[in-house]
Design a protein around this motif. Structure first.
Motif, short mmCIF file in Angstrom:
data_model
loop_
_atom_site.label_atom_id
_atom_site.label_comp_id
_atom_site.label_asym_id
_atom_site.label_seq_id
_atom_site.Cartn_x
_atom_site.Cartn_y
_atom_site.Cartn_z
N LEU A 127 4.71 4.82 -6.52
CA LEU A 127 3.98 3.87 -5.67
C LEU A 127 3.11 2.99 -6.57
CD1 LEU A 127 3.18 2.60 -3.06
CD2 LEU A 127 1.79 4.60 -2.50
N PRO A 128 3.74 2.08 -7.34
CA PRO A 128 2.97 1.22 -8.24
C PRO A 128 2.05 0.28 -7.45
CG PRO A 128 5.33 1.16 -8.74
CD PRO A 128 5.18 1.83 -7.41
N GLY A 129 0.95 -0.05 -8.07
CA GLY A 129 -0.04 -0.93 -7.47
C GLY A 129 -1.36 -0.75 -8.17
N GLY A 170 -6.72 -5.59 -14.90
CA GLY A 170 -5.55 -6.13 -15.58
C GLY A 170 -4.32 -5.26 -15.49
N ASP A 171 -4.48 -4.01 -15.10
CA ASP A 171 -3.34 -3.09 -15.00
C ASP A 171 -2.72 -3.05 -13.61
OD1 ASP A 171 -3.54 -1.97 -17.73
OD2 ASP A 171 -5.47 -1.22 -17.01
N SER A 172 -3.42 -3.53 -12.60
CA SER A 172 -2.94 -3.42 -11.23
C SER A 172 -1.93 -4.53 -10.91
CB SER A 172 -4.10 -3.47 -10.25
OG SER A 172 -4.75 -4.72 -10.31
N LEU A 173 -1.13 -4.27 -9.89
CA LEU A 173 -0.20 -5.27 -9.39
C LEU A 173 -0.90 -6.19 -8.40
CD1 LEU A 173 3.01 -3.11 -8.77
CD2 LEU A 173 2.16 -4.11 -10.91
N TYR A 190 2.08 -4.79 -4.19
CA TYR A 190 1.61 -3.48 -3.71
C TYR A 190 2.07 -3.26 -2.27
CZ TYR A 190 -1.84 0.12 -2.39
OH TYR A 190 -2.47 1.25 -1.94
N ARG A 191 1.94 -4.27 -1.43
CA ARG A 191 2.37 -4.17 -0.03
C ARG A 191 3.85 -3.80 0.05
NH1 ARG A 191 5.00 -7.36 3.57
NH2 ARG A 191 4.37 -7.22 5.78
N GLU A 192 4.67 -4.43 -0.76
CA GLU A 192 6.11 -4.13 -0.75
C GLU A 192 6.37 -2.68 -1.14
OE1 GLU A 192 7.73 -7.01 -3.40
OE2 GLU A 192 7.59 -8.67 -1.94
N ASN A 193 5.62 -2.19 -2.12
CA ASN A 193 5.81 -0.81 -2.55
C ASN A 193 5.33 0.19 -1.51
OD1 ASN A 193 6.88 -1.72 -4.98
ND2 ASN A 193 4.89 -1.73 -6.01
N LEU A 194 4.23 -0.15 -0.83
CA LEU A 194 3.76 0.71 0.27
C LEU A 194 4.81 0.82 1.36
CD1 LEU A 194 0.10 -0.63 0.66
CD2 LEU A 194 0.69 1.71 0.03
N ILE A 195 5.39 -0.31 1.73
CA ILE A 195 6.40 -0.32 2.80
C ILE A 195 7.62 0.52 2.39
CG2 ILE A 195 8.05 -1.78 4.03
CD1 ILE A 195 5.87 -3.97 4.02
N GLU A 196 8.03 0.40 1.12
CA GLU A 196 9.19 1.17 0.66
C GLU A 196 8.93 2.67 0.75
OE1 GLU A 196 12.07 1.80 -3.24
OE2 GLU A 196 10.56 0.21 -3.25
N VAL A 197 7.76 3.11 0.29
CA VAL A 197 7.45 4.54 0.34
C VAL A 197 7.31 5.01 1.79
CG1 VAL A 197 5.65 6.24 -0.15
CG2 VAL A 197 6.43 4.71 -1.95
#
Length: 284
Positions: free
Chosen positions: A150-152, A183-186, A191-198
């Protein structure tokens, strides 16, 4: 030295390990093996404490590479397999400075270092982490830990499902104050796209979530709530409370108390950078 860690048994398989600074780790035990999720700041003799809770062979899984989650990993290097997503490897090295870790602890405890704790800080250590990958599964004997990316918050942020307990451990990947501004966050959109996928992949497989700061249990709707906050940020429908963290400026999307309880009664919140809302267009 006062105890830096305490334990709270959640069920027959899971025990929360809680630090004085509010970090929450999770010890999950099956019939044959145990898994420890996260290792705090690298102080306070975590391994000795964990070994009072289990005598089974131990594997360490890190939700991500930040200062308050991964720095205790070297304490387990002798005899334990240690996993972290390799996308956070450089981040781990950058966070490993002892003075930075001491400063973090003192900031969380009102500027005071607990007596005797300073002498327990681990030195900066490079580790050969095993790569923690999306879809990994750990069989502990009647108990399973499944891993999902869950990258973000960081590029290598991972969440862990304990299907037998129908509990999803979210780490810092999604909580009541998800940091999404350095600087490390998406971007918020990514992030929203990754939340929806999980959310789609794990639909119907968990009844509650566990967090890694201050509050152990949250509802099964935490991910969906975070998606809604992302939507509001992208629409400009936010409270935008200024937030200063170690010299970095950001905004809290929804008004909340000092303990990050939302004032509107909602669940989930995001602290974000207005320059990192939308995905950057790819030019050819």
């Amino acid at each position: 030295m006062a105890d830096f860690y305490r334990a709270e048994k959640l069920n027959d398989r899971m025990t929360a390990v809680i630090s004085l600074t509010g970090e929450i780790m999770y010890l999950i035990s099956g019939e044959k093996k145990s898994v420890l999720i996260d290792t705090c700041v690298g102080a306070g003799n975590l391994r000795a404490f964990v070994e009072t809770l289990t005598d089974k062979p131990l594997t360490v899984l890190l939700t991500h590479g930040h200062i308050d989650h991964a720095m205790g990993a070297p304490e387990f290097a002798d005899g334990c397999e240690i996993y972290m997503n390799h996308a956070d490897a450089e981040l781990y090295l950058r966070m490993n400075d002892v003075e930075g870790r001491k400063g973090y602890v003192m900031a969380g405890l009102g500027g005071k270092m607990p007596e005797g704790l300073e002498d327990t800080f681990l030195p900066p250590t490079e580790l050969d982490f095993k790569d923690l990958k999306d879809g990994d599964s750990f069989d502990l004997g009647g108990t399973t830990v499944e891993v999902y990316a869950l990258p973000g918050h960081t590029p290598g942020s991972m969440v862990m499902l304990v299907p037998e307990e129908r509990i999803l451990i979210l780490g810092d990947a999604c909580n009541n104050a998800t940091f999404l501004f350095d600087g490390d966050s998406l971007t918020v959109e990514e992030y929203r796209e990754n939340l929806i996928e999980v959310q789609n992949r794990l639909e119907g497989r968990f009844d509650s979530t566990c967090l890694c700061h201050h509050v152990i249990k949250a509802s099964k709707d935490m991910i969906n709530s975070a998606i809604n906050v992302c939507d509001d940020i992208m629409k400009g429908n936010t409270d935008d409370v200024p937030f200063d963290f170690m010299g970095q400026q950001a905004f809290v999307a929804k008004k909340a108390s000092e303990c990050f309880v939302r004032l509107d009664g909602g669940e989930g919140n995001i602290i974000y950078n207005k320059e990192k809302i939308h995905k950057k267009e790819v030019t050819r």
